[in-house]
Structure formats: C-alpha cells, structure tokens
Design an enzyme around this catalytic site. Structure first.
Site, PDB file in Angstrom:
ATOM      1  N   TYR A 150       0.716  -1.144   0.027  1.00 31.23           N
ATOM      2  CA  TYR A 150       0.031   0.221  -0.012  1.00 31.23           C
ATOM      3  C   TYR A 150       0.859   1.137  -0.107  1.00 31.23           C
ATOM      4  CZ  TYR A 150      -3.199   3.376   1.477  1.00 31.23           C
ATOM      5  OH  TYR A 150      -3.900   4.661   1.933  1.00 31.23           O
ATOM      6  N   LYS A 154       1.334   4.522  -2.695  1.00 29.87           N
ATOM      7  CA  LYS A 154       1.209   6.013  -2.429  1.00 29.87           C
ATOM      8  C   LYS A 154       2.730   6.874  -2.903  1.00 29.87           C
ATOM      9  CE  LYS A 154      -2.989   5.616  -1.219  1.00 29.87           C
ATOM     10  NZ  LYS A 154      -4.270   6.203  -1.988  1.00 29.87           N
TER      11      LYS A 154
END
Length: 244
Positions: A150, A154
């Site tokens: 994750y 980003k």
C-alpha cells in the site's frame, strides 16, 4: 464561499469517507459533482446527503469500460470537467515474506493503474484552469510495518504527480497530491482495526483522528483558483503524523 461556482467535478471513491467529504465541500462551494464508486447503495446514500447538484455513476476504476461510461455521461450532461479528484483506493496488510501476487495486484490495480486511467481518460474533457487532485497518504513517506505494498502505491502516486506536472506543462491543467493521515473512514477502520486506529490518531501531534470534512476543505483549496500557482506538489492533512 463559492470558489467552485459553476465548475464540474468528478470524485472517484466518492460514496464514502474522504471522497464524500470532498464531494460535500465541492457542492457547498458551488460545483456540480459526479461521484463514482462500486457500491450502488453507498452512492444512493451519498446522493441524499449531497442534494440536487450531484450525480452518481456506478463502476470500478479498474474497469476501463466503466471509466469510459463515466466520462461519456459527464460529456453528454456537462460538456467538460474542471476538477478530477482521483481518490478511489484500497489497502491491506501483509508482511514481507507473506506478500502474494494477489495482494500486490489487488492494491496496485486500484491505487495506481485505476488512478492513472481515471486521470488519463478525463484529459480530453479538461482545459486551462482545471485541477487534478490525487489521493496520496502519509504512508508514502514513512516506513510502515506490514503495509509496504500500500505504501509503495502512494509513493508511486507522488511521482506520478511530479511527472505529470511536466507532461501537462503549457496546458493550464494543474496536478497535486493530497496526502491524508489517519482519518475517520470505514475503510481505514476495516483495514487497521478500531482500537489500533484510534491509537494512531492519538499518536499524531494534534492528538486525534482527522475528519473527512477537514480533508475535503483542503481538496476544495487545491481545486480552486486559490491554488493557481501550485502543481506537482503534495499537501499533507495528517495531523502532523509524517511531519515530525
């Protein structure tokens, strides 16, 4: 305040959480907003909260046909897009040694591939003065255990904004990243867990979780002419979590 008066906005992941918080603020500031998401029931509930200056289109950012249908609808009804808030995202925990191809694909397909094509397919409807906002995260600049995939998505989004600012040079279209920290959303609570999530909010310098309305206020700023000299940048709305 009517900084977005007459503008047309598209918000992916707009049925709940940060997307809905931004959609509410956009409507309050005069925009007509299209919210896009996978769950019709959430979209219907969001429309009740948003009122007559909003429209919902159901679909997934991972389905290019769904994105085409979204933008065909906007083109037919409004003719242009002034604001794209590419906000749809997902996450999950997996420590190094237990990361599977399925885990990787599920998160990168939504957070990076979905975001990329959300933006690229919107470009033909955008013109000078338009604003693209990408949802990043404080995790993009921090090490977070079991959250590397994750977090990597980003970090990728942060570089997309830098590169796209150069690609868009001369078009008058701006692109910036809005990076929340721990914010009261159903997705965050589901991924992190209620107790751990509250503790994370308490660990910020401000000492609490953020509210989607606070992130929405910054999204409205980035969407408006108040941010006319900003592109390729990143604004943190994280209670100071990644800043100290």
């Amino acid at each position: 305040m009517n900084r977005l008066n007459g503008k047309t906005a598209v918000v992916t992941g707009g049925g709940t959480g940060i997307g809905l918080g931004a959609a509410k603020r956009f409507v309050e500031e005069g925009a007509f907003v299209y919210i896009f998401g996978r769950r019709q029931a959430q979209l219907d509930a969001a429309l009740e909260a948003l009122g007559p200056n909003a429209r919902a289109v159901a679909g997934s950012v991972t389905d290019l046909g769904d994105l085409d249908r979204l933008y065909e609808t906007v083109k037919a009804e409004r003719g242009r897009i002034d604001i794209v808030f590419a906000n749809a995202g997902t996450g999950g925990f997996a420590p190094l040694g237990e990361i599977t191809p399925e885990h990787y694909d599920a998160i990168f397909d939504v957070n990076v591939k979905g975001l990329l094509f959300t933006v690229q397919k919107a470009l033909p409807l955008m013109g000078r003065g338009s604003s693209i906002i990408l949802t990043g995260s404080s995790t993009g600049v921090m090490g977070t255990p079991q959250f590397s995939v994750y977090s990597a998505t980003k970090a990728a989004i942060r570089n997309l904004a830098r590169s796209w600012a150069l690609d868009l040079q001369g078009t008058g279209i701006r692109v910036n990243v809005l990076s929340p920290g721990p914010t009261k959303t159903d997705l965050a609570r589901e991924v992190v867990g209620e107790e751990a999530f509250e503790a994370l909010g308490a660990s910020t310098p401000i000492g609490r979780l953020g509210d989607p309305s606070e992130t929405g206020a910054v999204a409205a700023f980035l969407a408006s002419e108040d941010a006319s000299f900003m592109t390729g940048g990143e604004v943190f709305v994280d209670g100071g979590l990644a800043q100290v």
